[in-house]
Design a protein around this motif. Structure first.
Motif, PDB file in Angstrom:
ATOM      1  N   ARG A 110       0.838  -1.212   0.000  1.00 64.59           N
ATOM      2  CA  ARG A 110       0.000   0.000   0.000  1.00 64.59           C
ATOM      3  C   ARG A 110       0.871   1.258   0.000  1.00 64.59           C
ATOM      4  O   ARG A 110       0.651   2.177  -0.795  1.00 64.59           O
ATOM      5  N   VAL A 111       1.856   1.310   0.895  1.00 70.21           N
ATOM      6  CA  VAL A 111       2.727   2.491   0.982  1.00 70.21           C
ATOM      7  C   VAL A 111       3.581   2.619  -0.279  1.00 70.21           C
ATOM      8  O   VAL A 111       3.685   3.703  -0.865  1.00 70.21           O
ATOM      9  N   ARG A 128       5.549  -0.899  10.285  1.00 67.10           N
ATOM     10  CA  ARG A 128       5.205  -1.826  11.355  1.00 67.10           C
ATOM     11  C   ARG A 128       3.712  -2.102  11.318  1.00 67.10           C
ATOM     12  O   ARG A 128       2.921  -1.251  10.902  1.00 67.10           O
ATOM     13  N   THR A 129       3.329  -3.270  11.773  1.00 67.66           N
ATOM     14  CA  THR A 129       1.928  -3.602  11.985  1.00 67.66           C
ATOM     15  C   THR A 129       1.800  -4.053  13.430  1.00 67.66           C
ATOM     16  O   THR A 129       2.801  -4.214  14.123  1.00 67.66           O
ATOM     17  N   TYR A 180       2.723   2.991  11.106  1.00 69.12           N
ATOM     18  CA  TYR A 180       1.772   1.909  11.323  1.00 69.12           C
ATOM     19  C   TYR A 180       0.566   2.185  10.436  1.00 69.12           C
ATOM     20  O   TYR A 180       0.349   3.325  10.011  1.00 69.12           O
ATOM     21  N   PRO A 181      -0.258   1.194  10.139  1.00 68.37           N
ATOM     22  CA  PRO A 181      -1.418   1.435   9.275  1.00 68.37           C
ATOM     23  C   PRO A 181      -2.303   2.594   9.731  1.00 68.37           C
ATOM     24  O   PRO A 181      -2.827   3.336   8.908  1.00 68.37           O
ATOM     25  N   GLU A 182      -2.427   2.817  11.035  1.00 68.66           N
ATOM     26  CA  GLU A 182      -3.262   3.928  11.510  1.00 68.66           C
ATOM     27  C   GLU A 182      -2.625   5.298  11.261  1.00 68.66           C
ATOM     28  O   GLU A 182      -3.255   6.328  11.448  1.00 68.66           O
ATOM     29  N   ASP A 183      -1.376   5.312  10.793  1.00 73.74           N
ATOM     30  CA  ASP A 183      -0.679   6.556  10.456  1.00 73.74           C
ATOM     31  C   ASP A 183      -0.924   6.985   9.007  1.00 73.74           C
ATOM     32  O   ASP A 183      -0.241   7.869   8.511  1.00 73.74           O
ATOM     33  N   TRP A 184      -1.890   6.369   8.331  1.00 70.04           N
ATOM     34  CA  TRP A 184      -2.108   6.640   6.912  1.00 70.04           C
ATOM     35  C   TRP A 184      -2.233   8.141   6.596  1.00 70.04           C
ATOM     36  O   TRP A 184      -1.654   8.602   5.620  1.00 70.04           O
ATOM     37  N   PRO A 185      -2.940   8.958   7.392  1.00 71.31           N
ATOM     38  CA  PRO A 185      -2.992  10.394   7.083  1.00 71.31           C
ATOM     39  C   PRO A 185      -1.592  11.035   7.075  1.00 71.31           C
ATOM     40  O   PRO A 185      -1.297  11.874   6.225  1.00 71.31           O
ATOM     41  N   GLY A 226       6.649  13.508  13.720  1.00 72.09           N
ATOM     42  CA  GLY A 226       6.827  12.258  14.439  1.00 72.09           C
ATOM     43  C   GLY A 226       8.052  11.490  13.970  1.00 72.09           C
ATOM     44  O   GLY A 226       8.124  10.284  14.119  1.00 72.09           O
ATOM     45  N   ASP A 227       9.035  12.208  13.400  1.00 76.32           N
ATOM     46  CA  ASP A 227      10.283  11.541  13.032  1.00 76.32           C
ATOM     47  C   ASP A 227      10.825  10.844  14.263  1.00 76.32           C
ATOM     48  O   ASP A 227      10.712  11.340  15.374  1.00 76.32           O
TER      49      ASP A 227
END
Length: 100
Positions: free
Chosen positions: A13-14, A54-55, A79-84, A97-98
């Motif tokens: 996805r990324v 990471r997942t 992580y997937p929840e970091d998509w935005p 968030g580096d």
């Protein structure tokens, strides 16, 4: 290191989205990859972003070792929840968030 289905899907996805926006992507999938190496190295023009994908759930004791990279190197752990945040960085924004 073998990746499970969730890790492969997150990586794809990324990587696919980054490439659609003109990023070159070098991925670390393979038997010679090491956990301390970034999952992806993304480049576009002069920008280089080292990405740890990471997942699962976040754990402070499982953050990647980034002290070996030069100061100022953009290093992120997504992580997937970091998509935005992923979308923002790939669109050309700053990486908040580096981890370095």
């Amino acid at each position: 290191m073998k990746l499970g289905l969730a890790q492969l899907q997150w990586n794809t996805r990324v990587t696919d989205h980054a490439r659609s926006l003109g990023w070159m992507a070098y991925t670390q999938i393979g038997p010679n990859s090491r956990p301390e190496d970034p999952s992806l190295i993304l480049t576009r023009g002069p920008r280089v972003v080292l990405v740890y994908l990471r997942t699962g759930r976040r754990r402070a004791d499982r953050q990647p070792p980034v002290e070996r990279f030069p100061d100022g190197m953009v290093t992120v752990c997504w992580y997937p929840e970091d998509w935005p945040q992923v979308l923002g960085v790939l669109a050309g924004g700053q990486a908040s968030g580096d981890i370095a």
